[in-house]
Design a protein around this motif. Sequence first.
Motif, PDB file in Angstrom:
ATOM      1  N   LYS A  16       1.063   5.256 -19.730  1.00 33.52           N
ATOM      2  CA  LYS A  16       1.885   6.204 -20.245  1.00 33.52           C
ATOM      3  C   LYS A  16      -0.137   6.673 -20.980  1.00 33.52           C
ATOM      4  CE  LYS A  16       4.000   9.125 -24.143  1.00 33.52           C
ATOM      5  NZ  LYS A  16       3.991   8.039 -25.484  1.00 33.52           N
ATOM      6  N   LEU A  17      -1.018   6.612 -21.068  1.00 31.12           N
ATOM      7  CA  LEU A  17      -2.433   7.162 -21.151  1.00 31.12           C
ATOM      8  C   LEU A  17      -2.769   6.805 -19.966  1.00 31.12           C
ATOM      9  CD1 LEU A  17      -3.976   5.050 -24.327  1.00 31.12           C
ATOM     10  CD2 LEU A  17      -2.170   6.941 -24.245  1.00 31.12           C
ATOM     11  N   ALA A  18      -2.435   6.244 -18.962  1.00 30.06           N
ATOM     12  CA  ALA A  18      -3.444   6.532 -17.442  1.00 30.06           C
ATOM     13  C   ALA A  18      -2.936   7.877 -16.784  1.00 30.06           C
ATOM     14  CB  ALA A  18      -3.103   5.202 -17.040  1.00 30.06           C
ATOM     15  N   SER A  19      -0.968   8.044 -17.275  1.00 31.72           N
ATOM     16  CA  SER A  19      -0.284   9.251 -16.680  1.00 31.72           C
ATOM     17  C   SER A  19      -1.047  10.702 -17.224  1.00 31.72           C
ATOM     18  CB  SER A  19       0.771   9.362 -17.106  1.00 31.72           C
ATOM     19  OG  SER A  19       1.739  10.248 -16.583  1.00 31.72           O
ATOM     20  N   GLU A  20      -1.671  10.554 -18.583  1.00 28.78           N
ATOM     21  CA  GLU A  20      -1.701  11.495 -19.246  1.00 28.78           C
ATOM     22  C   GLU A  20      -3.449  11.870 -19.133  1.00 28.78           C
ATOM     23  OE1 GLU A  20      -2.218  12.747 -24.035  1.00 28.78           O
ATOM     24  OE2 GLU A  20      -0.848  10.874 -23.618  1.00 28.78           O
ATOM     25  N   VAL A  21      -4.117  11.120 -19.283  1.00 31.03           N
ATOM     26  CA  VAL A  21      -5.565  11.364 -18.628  1.00 31.03           C
ATOM     27  C   VAL A  21      -5.086  12.008 -16.837  1.00 31.03           C
ATOM     28  CG1 VAL A  21      -7.998  10.163 -18.064  1.00 31.03           C
ATOM     29  CG2 VAL A  21      -6.715   9.239 -20.095  1.00 31.03           C
ATOM     30  N   ASN A  22      -4.606  11.002 -16.179  1.00 31.90           N
ATOM     31  CA  ASN A  22      -4.478  11.781 -14.708  1.00 31.90           C
ATOM     32  C   ASN A  22      -4.019  13.753 -14.975  1.00 31.90           C
ATOM     33  OD1 ASN A  22      -5.331   9.798 -13.477  1.00 31.90           O
ATOM     34  ND2 ASN A  22      -3.229   9.204 -13.165  1.00 31.90           N
ATOM     35  N   ARG A  76      -1.475  21.564 -24.632  1.00 27.48           N
ATOM     36  CA  ARG A  76      -2.378  21.193 -25.993  1.00 27.48           C
ATOM     37  C   ARG A  76      -3.098  22.066 -26.342  1.00 27.48           C
ATOM     38  NH1 ARG A  76      -4.021  15.655 -26.480  1.00 27.48           N
ATOM     39  NH2 ARG A  76      -2.821  13.701 -25.961  1.00 27.48           N
ATOM     40  N   ARG A 118       2.652   1.103 -22.440  1.00 25.31           N
ATOM     41  CA  ARG A 118       1.516   2.212 -23.372  1.00 25.31           C
ATOM     42  C   ARG A 118       0.435   2.495 -22.479  1.00 25.31           C
ATOM     43  NH1 ARG A 118      -2.890   0.807 -28.500  1.00 25.31           N
ATOM     44  NH2 ARG A 118      -4.104   0.312 -26.324  1.00 25.31           N
ATOM     45  N   ASN A 119      -0.100   1.843 -21.887  1.00 23.74           N
ATOM     46  CA  ASN A 119      -1.483   1.857 -20.806  1.00 23.74           C
ATOM     47  C   ASN A 119      -1.073   2.793 -19.666  1.00 23.74           C
ATOM     48  OD1 ASN A 119      -3.650   0.372 -22.828  1.00 23.74           O
ATOM     49  ND2 ASN A 119      -3.179  -1.401 -21.018  1.00 23.74           N
TER      50      ASN A 119
END
Length: 102
Positions: free
Chosen positions: A52-58, A70, A49-50
Motif C-alpha cells: 500500500k505504501l509503495a503504491s502511494e509512493v508511486n 493531499r 502495508r508495504n
Amino acid sequence: MRLISVALALLLLLIQYPLWLGKGGWLRVGELEKEVAAAQEKNEGLRQRNAKLASEVNDLKDGTGAVEERARFELSMIKQNEIYVQILGKDQAKPATADAKP
C-alpha cells in the motif's frame, strides 16, 4: 528374566524422554510451529502495508492527482479562482471571522 524385562523397559523410557520432553522434542516442535505461524501472519500484514505504501509512493512520484488531493485535504489549499465552502453540522461551533466585534 524379569530383571532383564524391567531393565529393557527402563532403557526404552530413557530413550523416549528426549524425544518427547527434550530440547528438540515433539512438544517443543509444536510450540515452535505456533510461533512460526504467528510470525508468518504478522509478515503478511506487513507485506500488505508495504504494498500500500509503495503504491502511494508511486502515485506521488508519477501523478499530480495524489499531490493535489493531499494538498486539499491535509493543507486546506484551493486552486486559483476556486471558492472554498465549509458546511458545519449543528453541534459544531461557527468559526470566528476577522471583522467580528465582541
